[in-house]
Structures are given as structure tokens and as C-alpha cells.
Design an enzyme around this catalytic site. Structure first.
Site, short mmCIF file in Angstrom:
data_model
loop_
_atom_site.label_atom_id
_atom_site.label_comp_id
_atom_site.label_asym_id
_atom_site.label_seq_id
_atom_site.Cartn_x
_atom_site.Cartn_y
_atom_site.Cartn_z
N GLY A 192 23.30 21.19 36.61
CA GLY A 192 23.25 21.59 35.20
C GLY A 192 21.94 22.29 34.88
N LYS A 238 16.67 20.80 17.71
CA LYS A 238 15.52 20.45 18.55
C LYS A 238 14.51 21.59 18.72
CE LYS A 238 17.89 16.87 21.19
NZ LYS A 238 18.16 16.29 22.51
N1 LIG Z 1 22.45 9.99 28.08
C1 LIG Z 1 21.80 10.69 27.17
O1 LIG Z 1 20.91 10.19 26.48
C2 LIG Z 1 22.13 12.15 27.02
C3 LIG Z 1 21.16 13.03 26.50
C4 LIG Z 1 21.50 14.40 26.42
C5 LIG Z 1 22.77 14.83 26.82
N2 LIG Z 1 23.67 13.92 27.31
C6 LIG Z 1 25.01 14.36 27.76
O2 LIG Z 1 24.83 15.33 28.79
C7 LIG Z 1 25.85 16.32 28.75
C8 LIG Z 1 25.21 17.70 28.72
O3 LIG Z 1 24.44 17.83 27.54
P1 LIG Z 1 23.48 19.11 27.30
O4 LIG Z 1 22.81 18.88 26.00
O5 LIG Z 1 22.67 19.40 28.51
O6 LIG Z 1 24.59 20.25 27.12
P2 LIG Z 1 24.37 21.83 27.22
O7 LIG Z 1 22.99 22.21 26.90
O8 LIG Z 1 25.50 22.41 26.44
O9 LIG Z 1 24.61 22.14 28.80
C9 LIG Z 1 25.88 21.94 29.38
C10 LIG Z 1 25.77 22.04 30.89
O10 LIG Z 1 27.08 21.74 31.42
C11 LIG Z 1 27.52 22.84 32.22
N3 LIG Z 1 28.97 22.99 32.09
C12 LIG Z 1 29.72 22.85 30.98
N4 LIG Z 1 31.03 23.09 31.27
C13 LIG Z 1 31.09 23.38 32.60
C14 LIG Z 1 32.14 23.70 33.50
N5 LIG Z 1 33.43 23.77 33.09
N6 LIG Z 1 31.84 23.92 34.81
C15 LIG Z 1 30.55 23.84 35.24
N7 LIG Z 1 29.51 23.56 34.43
C16 LIG Z 1 29.77 23.32 33.13
C17 LIG Z 1 26.78 24.04 31.66
O11 LIG Z 1 26.76 25.06 32.63
P3 LIG Z 1 26.61 26.61 32.18
O12 LIG Z 1 25.13 26.83 31.99
O13 LIG Z 1 27.18 27.35 33.33
O14 LIG Z 1 27.40 26.78 30.91
C18 LIG Z 1 25.40 23.43 31.40
O15 LIG Z 1 24.66 23.31 32.60
C19 LIG Z 1 26.69 15.98 27.51
O16 LIG Z 1 27.81 15.25 27.93
C20 LIG Z 1 25.78 15.09 26.68
O17 LIG Z 1 26.50 14.17 25.89
C21 LIG Z 1 23.37 12.61 27.43
#
Ligand SMILES: NC(=O)c1ccc[n+]([C@@H]2O[C@H](COP(=O)([O-])OP(=O)(O)OC[C@H]3O[C@@H](n4cnc5c(N)ncnc54)[C@H](OP(=O)(O)O)[C@@H]3O)[C@@H](O)[C@H]2O)c1
Length: 280
Positions: free
Chosen positions: A127, A65
Site C-alpha cells: 500500500g 488531516k
Molecule cells: N487500524 C487503524 O487504526 C487504521 C488507520 C488508518 C487506516 N486503516 C485502514 O487501512 C485501510 C487503508 O486506509 P488508507 O487511509 O491508507 O486508504 P487510502 O489512502 O485510500 O489508500 C488505499 C490503499 O489501498 C490500495 N488499494 C485500494 N483498492 C485496491 C485494489 N483493488 N487493488 C490494489 N490496491 C488497492 C491503494 O492502492 P492505489 O494507490 O493503487 O490506489 C492504496 O495503496 C482502510 O481499510 C482503513 O480503514 C486502519
């Protein structure tokens, strides 16, 4: 024949082909939607060559992206604020990019809880990753009284807020420390989980919902499982909820319209089609 595709790496698990192929069939459009594995360092060249290969545009997924954003010659203000694009199209020899993730979330919220932006204006977003970045601007465009962020890692959240302040210097944004979020819930009426906690294979998000006001909405952008432990807890408290699948469906609407010339509808039939293909 109009053509589009999704790029990323890995791209085998991407659900966009399922969605767009459903709409192509539904509307009898002679089109094709594929997928191709592309590494970030090859994205710019790949995009420059796409029109000559007969493509009207593409979706972009992780980890391409940001590279796609830099390869665009024009981007929407939303995408510029995020420095990430998920939807690309071509116009007069230019490469255009937009980020429709947050739009998708808000469109789903509008569809399921119309009028939410008049009654639920104190938002807590958990997040600070790609999902949170995507939601920030479209939520601010709906003029909340407060948009607070809470994230485990303060560094990542600090960067997000600094970027947000550049494009929206007067926005009512602030931080709730990760350890203080349970106690802060009485001040919020829309809570959105954008962390990956609660996703299949990950531990659930631990959040005590008892202080939330009764008119609150609890939303999750995680959609595998469709009912995350957070949403199950909100339902058992009698709160309104919003699942993550609708965001995925609605974010695809602008791309389909650009490439195939018809604004598609997010229907129960489409939702059922995608649910049938989600991991059980
Ligand atoms: N519905 C949709 O269309 C859609 C679109 C995009 C994403 N999603 C879903 O949203 C989720 C996040 O995606 P993303 O792209 O934002 O991922 P990302 O950029 O990797 O961000 C992950 C987030 O989760 C937090 N996190 C992960 N493990 C954690 C833990 N053990 N304790 C506390 N915080 C934790 C991280 O905090 P830190 O910064 O502290 O690591 C960060 O804020 C995924 O499940 C993805 O499948 C859905």
C-alpha cells in the site's frame, strides 16, 4: 471540565469518541469527548477558535488531516514527513500537531510480539495511501534491515518514496513491483497490509503466503472484519499475526494524555468494548 473531540467529514462513523469516553469513565476524569463535522476548507478557522470554546485539542480524521497539518503552527518531525496530522493540542497560544497512527501500529506490535525488531527486520509494506505513510517513519525508527513497499499504483508509491527520501535519505527502502510480491515473500519476515483490500465490502488481498519463512509475522491495519482473509490465511499456515484494531487503540494514547493529563492503558476491557461496537 476538560474537553476534546474528533473532526472530519463524515465523522459519524469515527470510533474515537467510544475510546476516549471509555477511558474518561475508567479513570473518573471529569471530561468530555465529542465529534464535529468540519470540511477541509474550514479546518484552520475551526482550530483557531477551539481554545476559546474550552477545548484542549482534537483528533483529525479523513479528509481533514492535510488541512490540519497546514493550520498547525508547530508539528512533530513525524507529522512534517507525512504532511498530515491526526492529533492536535494547544500550548502557549500555539497549535501543535502530531501523527500518531504509525506509533500506534508499532506500540501494538511491541505489545503482542515483543522483540520483533530483533528477529523480523525484513519488512514488506503493501500500500501507499494514508496508512502506509503513517507507518513508514515509525517502522524506520526501529532500524529494519529492509523496508520494501509494494503498491498497485506506481505513481502514488513513487511520491511516497520521494517524500521519504527527503527526510530519511539513507533509509534501506526499495520497491517490490505489485505483480512480483508473491515471489518476493521468501525475503521478508514482516508483511503488513495497509491497502483497503480485505476490508468489509472489498475484495480480499490476493497473496500466496507459502514462501514466507516460518518465523514471519503477518499484520493487517484493516480491522473490519477483525480477522481479515489475509490474517486467516496466515493463521492457517501457523504464522504469527497482528490485527488492525490495536493500532486504532494505541494511536489514541498520546492525545488522551495531552488533553486529560493521564497516560491511558490499552486493556482487554477497552478492546472488548470497541469490538462490541464493530459491524458484525
Ligand atoms: N487500524 C487503524 O487504526 C487504521 C488507520 C488508518 C487506516 N486503516 C485502514 O487501512 C485501510 C487503508 O486506509 P488508507 O487511509 O491508507 O486508504 P487510502 O489512502 O485510500 O489508500 C488505499 C490503499 O489501498 C490500495 N488499494 C485500494 N483498492 C485496491 C485494489 N483493488 N487493488 C490494489 N490496491 C488497492 C491503494 O492502492 P492505489 O494507490 O493503487 O490506489 C492504496 O495503496 C482502510 O481499510 C482503513 O480503514 C486502519
Amino acid at each position: 471540565m476538560k474537553r476534546a473531540l474528533v473532526i472530519g467529514s463524515p465523522v459519524a462513523q469515527a470510533r474515537s469518541p467510544l475510546l476516549h469516553s471509555f477511558w474518561l469513565k475508567e479513570y473518573g476524569i471529569a471530561g468530555e469527548y465529542g465529534r464535529e463535522e468540519v470540511q477541509p476548507e474550514h479546518v484552520a478557522e475551526f482550530l483557531r477558535n477551539l481554545p476559546a470554546r474550552g477545548y484542549a485539542g482534537c483528533n483529525v480524521t479523513i479528509p481533514d488531516k492535510e488541512a490540519a497539518f497546514h493550520a498547525c503552527t508547530h508539528t512533530t518531525s513525524r507529522a512534517s514527513a507525512l504532511e498530515a496530522v491526526n492529533t492536535i493540542w494547544f500550548e502557549n497560544g500555539e497549535i501543535w500537531g502530531d501523527n500518531t497512527d504509525g506509533l500506534g501500529f508499532v506500540a501494538h506490535l511491541d505489545a503482542v510480539h515483543p522483540g520483533w525488531d530483533e528477529t523480523n527486520r525484513h519488512i514488506l509494506l503493501l500500500g501507499a495511501g494514508g496508512g502506509a505513510r503513517g507507518l513508514a517513519m515509525p517502522l524506520l525508527e526501529r532500524k529494519p534491515l529492509r523496508l520494501a513497499f509494494s503498491n498497485r499504483s506506481e505513481d502514488r508509491l513513487g511520491k511516497l518514496l520521494a517524500d521519504l527520501k527527503k527526510v530519511a535519505p539513507h533509509a534501506p527502502v526499495d520497491i517490490v513491483p505489485w505483480d512480483a510480491k508473491d515471489g518476493a515473500l521468501a525475503d521478508f519476515d514482516l508483511v503488513i497490509n495497509t491497502t483497503s483490500l480485505g476490508m468489509q465490502g472489498k475484495e480480499p488481498l490476493s497473496l500466496d503466503l507459502s514462501r514466507l519463512p516460518a518465523h514471519a509475522i503477518v499484520a493487517d491495519i484493516v480491522y473490519v472484519p477483525l480477522e481479515t482473509p489475509l490474517l486467516a490465511a496466515a493463521k492457517s499456515r501457523g504464522l504469527r499475526t497482528l490485527d488492525g484494531l490495536g493500532m486504532l487503540l494505541h494511536q489514541a494514547v498520546p492525545g488522551f494524555e495531552k488533553w486529560f493529563g493521564r497516560k491511558p492503558e490499552v486493556t482487554e476491557a477497552l478492546r472488548a468494548h470497541i469490538v462490541a461496537h464493530l459491524p458484525k
